[in-house]
Design an enzyme around this catalytic site. Structure first.
Site, PDB file in Angstrom:
ATOM      1  N   ASP A 201       0.901  -1.097  -0.048  1.00 20.22           N
ATOM      2  CA  ASP A 201      -0.064  -0.034   0.095  1.00 20.22           C
ATOM      3  C   ASP A 201       0.811   1.313   0.112  1.00 20.22           C
ATOM      4  O   ASP A 201       1.701   1.386   1.099  1.00 20.22           O
ATOM      5  CB  ASP A 201      -0.962  -0.089   1.241  1.00 20.22           C
ATOM      6  N   LYS A 227      -3.851  11.908  -1.765  1.00 16.57           N
ATOM      7  CA  LYS A 227      -2.776  12.399  -1.045  1.00 16.57           C
ATOM      8  C   LYS A 227      -1.834  13.316  -1.511  1.00 16.57           C
ATOM      9  O   LYS A 227      -2.057  14.418  -2.156  1.00 16.57           O
ATOM     10  CB  LYS A 227      -2.369  11.367  -0.091  1.00 16.57           C
TER      11      LYS A 227
HETATM   12  C1  PLP Z   1      -2.390   3.664   4.045  1.00 19.96           C
HETATM   13  C2  PLP Z   1      -3.882   3.767   3.553  1.00 19.96           C
HETATM   14  N1  PLP Z   1      -4.419   2.883   2.898  1.00 19.96           N
HETATM   15  C3  PLP Z   1      -5.808   3.097   2.387  1.00 19.96           C
HETATM   16  C4  PLP Z   1      -6.330   4.442   2.573  1.00 19.96           C
HETATM   17  C5  PLP Z   1      -7.883   4.425   2.096  1.00 19.96           C
HETATM   18  O1  PLP Z   1      -8.051   4.662   0.952  1.00 19.96           O
HETATM   19  P1  PLP Z   1      -9.505   4.669   0.261  1.00 19.96           P
HETATM   20  O2  PLP Z   1     -10.298   5.406   1.153  1.00 19.96           O
HETATM   21  O3  PLP Z   1      -9.117   5.034  -1.062  1.00 19.96           O
HETATM   22  O4  PLP Z   1      -9.991   3.117   0.170  1.00 19.96           O
HETATM   23  C6  PLP Z   1      -5.905   5.375   3.454  1.00 19.96           C
HETATM   24  C7  PLP Z   1      -6.502   6.477   3.660  1.00 19.96           C
HETATM   25  O5  PLP Z   1      -6.024   7.421   4.454  1.00 19.96           O
HETATM   26  C8  PLP Z   1      -4.290   4.992   4.023  1.00 19.96           C
HETATM   27  O6  PLP Z   1      -4.059   5.971   4.714  1.00 19.96           O
END
Ligand code: PLP
Length: 426
Positions: A201, A227
């Site tokens: 991720d 972001k």
């Molecule tokens: C590390 C990480 N992964 C996933 C997400 C969530 O992503 P989404 O809302 O696009 O599913 C976030 C949101 O802040 C995040 O910080």
């Protein structure tokens, strides 16, 4: 000649990216240290969206799917993201949210593993990973009827827990609460030595930290568009799959589980049998959000215009200045640095624990210093997060932020009823 404040700290703070800030629409009087949560608005996004809505949608109507290149947007923007993460153009597509892409990537990785090493049954992740990553992994273990177990261990123990039982290593590169950064290349190598695949991720690193997924031989990756990529609230996310896996998936004729028509080999044949597209297109699901993709493209272009290496160089300087100044100006005021001191182990954010982190952050926001708050571990103090998006954060912002932080803490101006009320979004 008068010595500048930077000279006094022995820092050389010339800013080769100074001009980039002008490309963003930031309100006067705001020090924006939350680009790790929602990137700022590129000025180019506004005319682009106006043109899209007025001309492409308003006048071109449905013809714009072909005539204005809408149909290619997920791959076109994906290819731009690929340049930021060290992937090939045809290994990345922009679609859906990070959570949905995680589901697709993790399921695809498990499916590949099941074919190659059915006895591996552990999804290994980090305690304190971003919750959605845990939730998606939990959902997948349930979906597979208990065939897989999710094992979460402290970040610094990950390497010791990778073994022949590991099916997939599921990690966030830069931790959302501490900014601690894993070594993708090393952990991917260790995973591969044990026969495991990796799902990274990259939400807190894409656009802020140099990445080379090809060199690391990463398997799958996902990340947020809103972001450091400045794609706007709820921007489409991206998903990466290494070409070798796309080829293996193709040979085996299997797709990721959200097998919607946009991932079909020929969506407009309208055949009733699902036949996945050959390449990264199979990670698409439904009709892409064209307006959101256009905004994301402007955001990604803003990062490409600066280049990730100069961004990282400036981010490291901004963070070092912040840490040094907080140490000098806020000593004894209850802050405890949570982020690694070693810059090579830190993403682009600096976090402090404080017993009254919530009202302190509200008081800072009221004075124009916008960071955010995250809850600490059970029983631990809350966290003040400060993100440094080097495209538009200036060195002077760091000075101003630290002075306001010092004032706020020293005068206890956070200790007022209006700063206690909790809001939905922190
Ligand atoms: C590390 C990480 N992964 C996933 C997400 C969530 O992503 P989404 O809302 O696009 O599913 C976030 C949101 O802040 C995040 O910080």
């Amino acid at each position: 000649m008068a010595r500048s404040r930077a000279d006094c700290l022995g820092l050389d703070l010339r800013d080769p990216l100074a001009e980039q800030r002008g490309a963003f629409a930031l309100p006067d009087g705001v020090v924006y240290l939350d680009g790790n949560s929602l990137g700022a608005l590129p000025k180019a996004t506004m005319p682009r969206l106006r043109q899209l809505v007025e001309n492409e949608w308003g006048r071109g109507l449905i013809g714009s799917w072909n005539d204005a290149g809408w149909i290619d947007a997920p791959r076109r923007v994906g290819a731009k993201v690929a340049r930021l993460i060290g992937a090939a153009d045809d290994e990345v597509i922009c679609a859906d949210s990070t959570s949905v892409n995680l589901f697709k990537a993790l399921a695809a990785a498990l499916r590949l593993q099941h074919a190659a090493a059915p006895e591996c049954d552990v999804i290994l992740s980090e305690l304190g990973n971003f919750p959605t990553d845990h939730y998606i992994a939990q959902g997948i273990t349930e979906m597979f009827g208990g065939r897989y177990n999710l094992l979460t261990v402290p970040g610094d123990e990950i390497a010791y827990h990778i073994d022949e039982g590991t099916a997939v290593l599921l990690l966030t590169h830069v931790n959302y609460r501490t900014g601690r950064m894993h070594d993708i290349e090393d952990l991917t190598h260790r995973a591969h030595l044990s026969g495991a695949l990796t799902v990274w991720d990259l939400s807190h690193s894409a656009g802020a930290v140099p990445l080379d997924l090809a060199r690391a031989r990463a398997d799958f990756a996902v990340g947020c568009g809103y972001k450091y990529l400045n794609g706007g609230p709820g921007a489409p996310a991206f998903v990466f799959a290494a070409r070798r896996h796309l080829q293996a998936m193709h040979a085996d004729r299997f797709a990721q589980p959200v097998a919607g028509w946009f991932g079909h080999r020929a969506p407009f044949d309208f055949s009733t049998e699902y036949e996945p597209a050959a390449g990264i297109d199979r990670f698409a699901a439904g009709t892409p959000s064209i307006i959101a993709l256009a905004a994301l493209e402007c955001g990604v272009d803003s990062v490409l215009a600066a280049g990730v290496e100069p961004l990282r160089a400036k981010s490291l300087q901004l963070m070092q200045l912040f840490i040094d100044l907080v140490e000098q100006r806020c000593a004894g005021l209850g802050l405890q640095l949570l982020s690694p001191r070693d810059p090579s182990q830190r993403g682009s954010q600096v976090c402090y624990a404080h017993d009254d982190a919530w009202p302190v952050m509200q008081a800072l926001v009221a004075r124009g210093v916008v960071g955010d708050y995250r809850a600490g571990d059970a029983g631990a103090p809350g966290i003040l997060r400060f993100g440094f998006a080097p495209l538009y954060v200036r060195f002077v912002d760091v000075w101003d932020a630290v002075e306001i932080l010092r004032d706020t803490l020293a005068a206890r101006s956070w200790d007022q009823p209006q700063f206690q009320a909790r809001r939905v979004v922190t």
